[in-house]
Design a protein around this motif. Structure first.
Motif, PDB file in Angstrom:
ATOM      1  N   MET A   1       1.640  17.590  11.198  1.00  0.00           N
ATOM      2  CA  MET A   1       1.213  17.267   9.855  1.00  0.00           C
ATOM      3  C   MET A   1       0.435  15.959   9.864  1.00  0.00           C
ATOM      4  SD  MET A   1       4.267  18.234   7.258  1.00  0.00           S
ATOM      5  CE  MET A   1       3.056  18.495   5.980  1.00  0.00           C
ATOM      6  N   LYS A   2      -0.313  15.759   8.784  1.00  0.00           N
ATOM      7  CA  LYS A   2      -1.086  14.529   8.626  1.00  0.00           C
ATOM      8  C   LYS A   2      -0.422  13.649   7.570  1.00  0.00           C
ATOM      9  CE  LYS A   2      -5.039  16.568   7.716  1.00  0.00           C
ATOM     10  NZ  LYS A   2      -6.484  16.767   7.482  1.00  0.00           N
ATOM     11  N   PHE A   3      -0.258  12.373   7.919  1.00  0.00           N
ATOM     12  CA  PHE A   3       0.357  11.412   7.015  1.00  0.00           C
ATOM     13  C   PHE A   3      -0.492  10.149   6.941  1.00  0.00           C
ATOM     14  CE2 PHE A   3       3.930  13.871   8.649  1.00  0.00           C
ATOM     15  CZ  PHE A   3       4.593  14.199   7.480  1.00  0.00           C
ATOM     16  N   LEU A   4      -0.424   9.496   5.797  1.00  0.00           N
ATOM     17  CA  LEU A   4      -0.933   8.138   5.649  1.00  0.00           C
ATOM     18  C   LEU A   4       0.283   7.285   5.312  1.00  0.00           C
ATOM     19  CD1 LEU A   4      -3.254   6.067   5.468  1.00  0.00           C
ATOM     20  CD2 LEU A   4      -3.335   6.556   3.031  1.00  0.00           C
ATOM     21  N   ALA A   5       0.625   6.364   6.201  1.00  0.00           N
ATOM     22  CA  ALA A   5       1.783   5.495   6.010  1.00  0.00           C
ATOM     23  C   ALA A   5       1.332   4.210   5.324  1.00  0.00           C
ATOM     24  CB  ALA A   5       2.439   5.186   7.346  1.00  0.00           C
ATOM     25  N   ASP A   6       1.931   3.920   4.192  1.00  0.00           N
ATOM     26  CA  ASP A   6       1.643   2.691   3.461  1.00  0.00           C
ATOM     27  C   ASP A   6       2.068   1.498   4.322  1.00  0.00           C
ATOM     28  OD1 ASP A   6       0.854   1.049   1.385  1.00  0.00           O
ATOM     29  OD2 ASP A   6       2.402   1.722  -0.026  1.00  0.00           O
ATOM     30  N   GLU A   7       1.474   0.351   4.059  1.00  0.00           N
ATOM     31  CA  GLU A   7       1.759  -0.816   4.885  1.00  0.00           C
ATOM     32  C   GLU A   7       3.186  -1.326   4.720  1.00  0.00           C
ATOM     33  OE1 GLU A   7      -0.473  -4.412   3.853  1.00  0.00           O
ATOM     34  OE2 GLU A   7      -0.905  -3.466   1.938  1.00  0.00           O
ATOM     35  N   ASN A   8       3.916  -0.857   3.700  1.00  0.00           N
ATOM     36  CA  ASN A   8       5.281  -1.319   3.510  1.00  0.00           C
ATOM     37  C   ASN A   8       6.294  -0.616   4.413  1.00  0.00           C
ATOM     38  OD1 ASN A   8       5.639   1.182   2.207  1.00  0.00           O
ATOM     39  ND2 ASN A   8       5.284   0.298   0.198  1.00  0.00           N
ATOM     40  N   SER A  35      -5.414  -1.710  -2.670  1.00  0.00           N
ATOM     41  CA  SER A  35      -4.681  -1.306  -3.869  1.00  0.00           C
ATOM     42  C   SER A  35      -4.050   0.070  -3.698  1.00  0.00           C
ATOM     43  CB  SER A  35      -5.623  -1.287  -5.072  1.00  0.00           C
ATOM     44  OG  SER A  35      -6.520  -0.193  -4.977  1.00  0.00           O
ATOM     45  N   ASP A  36      -3.057   0.339  -4.541  1.00  0.00           N
ATOM     46  CA  ASP A  36      -2.396   1.642  -4.513  1.00  0.00           C
ATOM     47  C   ASP A  36      -3.389   2.769  -4.787  1.00  0.00           C
ATOM     48  OD1 ASP A  36      -0.032   0.330  -4.017  1.00  0.00           O
ATOM     49  OD2 ASP A  36       0.785   0.596  -6.037  1.00  0.00           O
ATOM     50  N   ASP A  37      -4.332   2.526  -5.679  1.00  0.00           N
ATOM     51  CA  ASP A  37      -5.347   3.546  -5.977  1.00  0.00           C
ATOM     52  C   ASP A  37      -6.163   3.892  -4.734  1.00  0.00           C
ATOM     53  OD1 ASP A  37      -5.027   4.230  -8.740  1.00  0.00           O
ATOM     54  OD2 ASP A  37      -5.840   2.255  -9.260  1.00  0.00           O
ATOM     55  N   VAL A  38      -6.545   2.883  -3.969  1.00  0.00           N
ATOM     56  CA  VAL A  38      -7.324   3.107  -2.758  1.00  0.00           C
ATOM     57  C   VAL A  38      -6.475   3.828  -1.710  1.00  0.00           C
ATOM     58  CG1 VAL A  38      -8.553   1.977  -0.857  1.00  0.00           C
ATOM     59  CG2 VAL A  38      -8.890   1.181  -3.205  1.00  0.00           C
ATOM     60  N   VAL A  39      -5.213   3.454  -1.594  1.00  0.00           N
ATOM     61  CA  VAL A  39      -4.308   4.126  -0.656  1.00  0.00           C
ATOM     62  C   VAL A  39      -4.206   5.602  -1.020  1.00  0.00           C
ATOM     63  CG1 VAL A  39      -1.903   4.302   0.122  1.00  0.00           C
ATOM     64  CG2 VAL A  39      -2.986   2.055  -0.079  1.00  0.00           C
ATOM     65  N   LEU A  40      -4.021   5.896  -2.294  1.00  0.00           N
ATOM     66  CA  LEU A  40      -3.914   7.289  -2.736  1.00  0.00           C
ATOM     67  C   LEU A  40      -5.213   8.045  -2.488  1.00  0.00           C
ATOM     68  CD1 LEU A  40      -1.765   9.073  -3.953  1.00  0.00           C
ATOM     69  CD2 LEU A  40      -2.591   8.437  -6.217  1.00  0.00           C
ATOM     70  N   ASP A  41      -6.345   7.396  -2.739  1.00  0.00           N
ATOM     71  CA  ASP A  41      -7.644   8.023  -2.467  1.00  0.00           C
ATOM     72  C   ASP A  41      -7.804   8.344  -0.979  1.00  0.00           C
ATOM     73  OD1 ASP A  41      -8.363   7.939  -5.134  1.00  0.00           O
ATOM     74  OD2 ASP A  41      -9.585   6.115  -4.934  1.00  0.00           O
ATOM     75  N   LEU A  42      -7.389   7.417  -0.114  1.00  0.00           N
ATOM     76  CA  LEU A  42      -7.470   7.654   1.336  1.00  0.00           C
ATOM     77  C   LEU A  42      -6.616   8.849   1.753  1.00  0.00           C
ATOM     78  CD1 LEU A  42      -7.276   4.064   2.865  1.00  0.00           C
ATOM     79  CD2 LEU A  42      -9.101   5.721   3.232  1.00  0.00           C
ATOM     80  N   ALA A  43      -5.407   8.920   1.223  1.00  0.00           N
ATOM     81  CA  ALA A  43      -4.524  10.044   1.556  1.00  0.00           C
ATOM     82  C   ALA A  43      -5.159  11.357   1.114  1.00  0.00           C
ATOM     83  CB  ALA A  43      -3.158   9.855   0.898  1.00  0.00           C
ATOM     84  N   SER A  53       7.346   3.292   0.387  1.00  0.00           N
ATOM     85  CA  SER A  53       8.582   2.883  -0.272  1.00  0.00           C
ATOM     86  C   SER A  53       8.262   2.224  -1.616  1.00  0.00           C
ATOM     87  CB  SER A  53       9.397   1.940   0.624  1.00  0.00           C
ATOM     88  OG  SER A  53       8.661   0.773   0.902  1.00  0.00           O
ATOM     89  N   ASP A  54       7.031   2.338  -2.053  1.00  0.00           N
ATOM     90  CA  ASP A  54       6.543   1.732  -3.296  1.00  0.00           C
ATOM     91  C   ASP A  54       6.695   2.724  -4.458  1.00  0.00           C
ATOM     92  OD1 ASP A  54       5.106   0.597  -5.378  1.00  0.00           O
ATOM     93  OD2 ASP A  54       3.381   0.065  -4.143  1.00  0.00           O
ATOM     94  N   LYS A  55       7.606   2.406  -5.388  1.00  0.00           N
ATOM     95  CA  LYS A  55       7.860   3.292  -6.527  1.00  0.00           C
ATOM     96  C   LYS A  55       6.666   3.413  -7.471  1.00  0.00           C
ATOM     97  CE  LYS A  55      11.600   1.162  -7.792  1.00  0.00           C
ATOM     98  NZ  LYS A  55      12.817   0.773  -8.510  1.00  0.00           N
ATOM     99  N   ASP A  56       5.698   2.512  -7.373  1.00  0.00           N
ATOM    100  CA  ASP A  56       4.514   2.577  -8.243  1.00  0.00           C
ATOM    101  C   ASP A  56       3.757   3.888  -8.076  1.00  0.00           C
ATOM    102  OD1 ASP A  56       5.102   0.087  -9.242  1.00  0.00           O
ATOM    103  OD2 ASP A  56       3.658  -0.961  -7.984  1.00  0.00           O
ATOM    104  N   PHE A  57       3.874   4.523  -6.924  1.00  0.00           N
ATOM    105  CA  PHE A  57       3.167   5.790  -6.724  1.00  0.00           C
ATOM    106  C   PHE A  57       3.735   6.897  -7.611  1.00  0.00           C
ATOM    107  CE2 PHE A  57       1.796   3.501  -2.961  1.00  0.00           C
ATOM    108  CZ  PHE A  57       0.444   3.774  -2.987  1.00  0.00           C
ATOM    109  N   GLY A  58       4.999   6.786  -7.976  1.00  0.00           N
ATOM    110  CA  GLY A  58       5.577   7.734  -8.928  1.00  0.00           C
ATOM    111  C   GLY A  58       4.880   7.654 -10.270  1.00  0.00           C
ATOM    112  N   GLU A  59       4.576   6.440 -10.699  1.00  0.00           N
ATOM    113  CA  GLU A  59       3.852   6.259 -11.960  1.00  0.00           C
ATOM    114  C   GLU A  59       2.441   6.831 -11.855  1.00  0.00           C
ATOM    115  OE1 GLU A  59       2.162   2.776 -14.902  1.00  0.00           O
ATOM    116  OE2 GLU A  59       3.924   2.348 -13.681  1.00  0.00           O
ATOM    117  N   LEU A  60       1.766   6.580 -10.745  1.00  0.00           N
ATOM    118  CA  LEU A  60       0.408   7.110 -10.575  1.00  0.00           C
ATOM    119  C   LEU A  60       0.396   8.639 -10.613  1.00  0.00           C
ATOM    120  CD1 LEU A  60      -0.984   4.792  -7.743  1.00  0.00           C
ATOM    121  CD2 LEU A  60      -1.702   4.844 -10.127  1.00  0.00           C
TER     122      LEU A  60
END
Length: 118
Positions: A1-8, A35-43, A53-60
Motif C-alpha cells: 500500500m501507499k502511505f504518506l506519514a505526517d511529520e508527527n 500545512s495540513d491542507d498541503v499534507v492532505l493534497d500530497l496524500a 496523530s493530528d486530530k485536525d485531519f478529522g475536522e478537514l
C-alpha cells in the motif's frame, strides 16, 4: 500500500512499514512544517493513505468535507515507540484492504474504520 506519514509520526513507524513492503512517503524527509491542507493534497495526489496523530485531519475530512484517499489517525499517546510501531504495523497489515476510502482510528484497544462518502 501507499502511505504518506505526517511529520508527527516516529521514524521507526515509517521504517517498519517500509520493511513490511509498503511505499511510505514521510513529510519529515520532504518538507517539515507544511500545512495540513498541503499534507492532505500530497496524500491525495499520490493516492496514498495519510498516517497521522493530528486530530485536525478529522475536522478537514468530516466538517470541511475535504476529499481524501484515506486517513489513519493514531491515538497511542503514552505508549513506547516500540509498542506504537507494533500496534500500527499489525493493524495496517490486518486491515489493509479496508483502509482506502476510510477514516480509521487506531487506539491501544480498538481499530475503528469508517468508510467515507467522497
Amino acid at each position: 500500500m501507499k502511505f504518506l506519514a505526517d511529520e508527527n509520526l516516529d521514524w521507526q513507524i515509517v521504517e517498519r512499514l517500509r520493511q513490511d513492503s509498503h511505499l511510505v512517503w514521510y513529510v519529515a524527509e520532504m518538507e517539515r512544517g507544511i500545512s495540513d491542507d498541503v499534507v492532505l493534497d500530497l496524500a491525495n495526489q499520490e493516492e496514498a493513505i495519510l498516517l497521522t496523530s493530528d486530530k485536525d485531519f478529522g475536522e478537514l475530512v468530516f466538517r470541511l468535507r475535504r476529499i481524501v484517499s484515506g486517513v489513519v489517525l493514531i491515538r497511542l499517546a503514552g505508549l513506547s515507540t516500540i509498542s506504537k510501531t507494533e500496534i500500527i504495523a499489525n493493524a495496517i497489515n490486518q486491515h489493509n484492504a479496508e483502509l482506502m476510502g476510510a477514516f480509521t482510528v487506531i487506539t491501544s484497544t480498538t481499530i475503528r474504520i469508517r468508510k467515507l462518502d467522497n
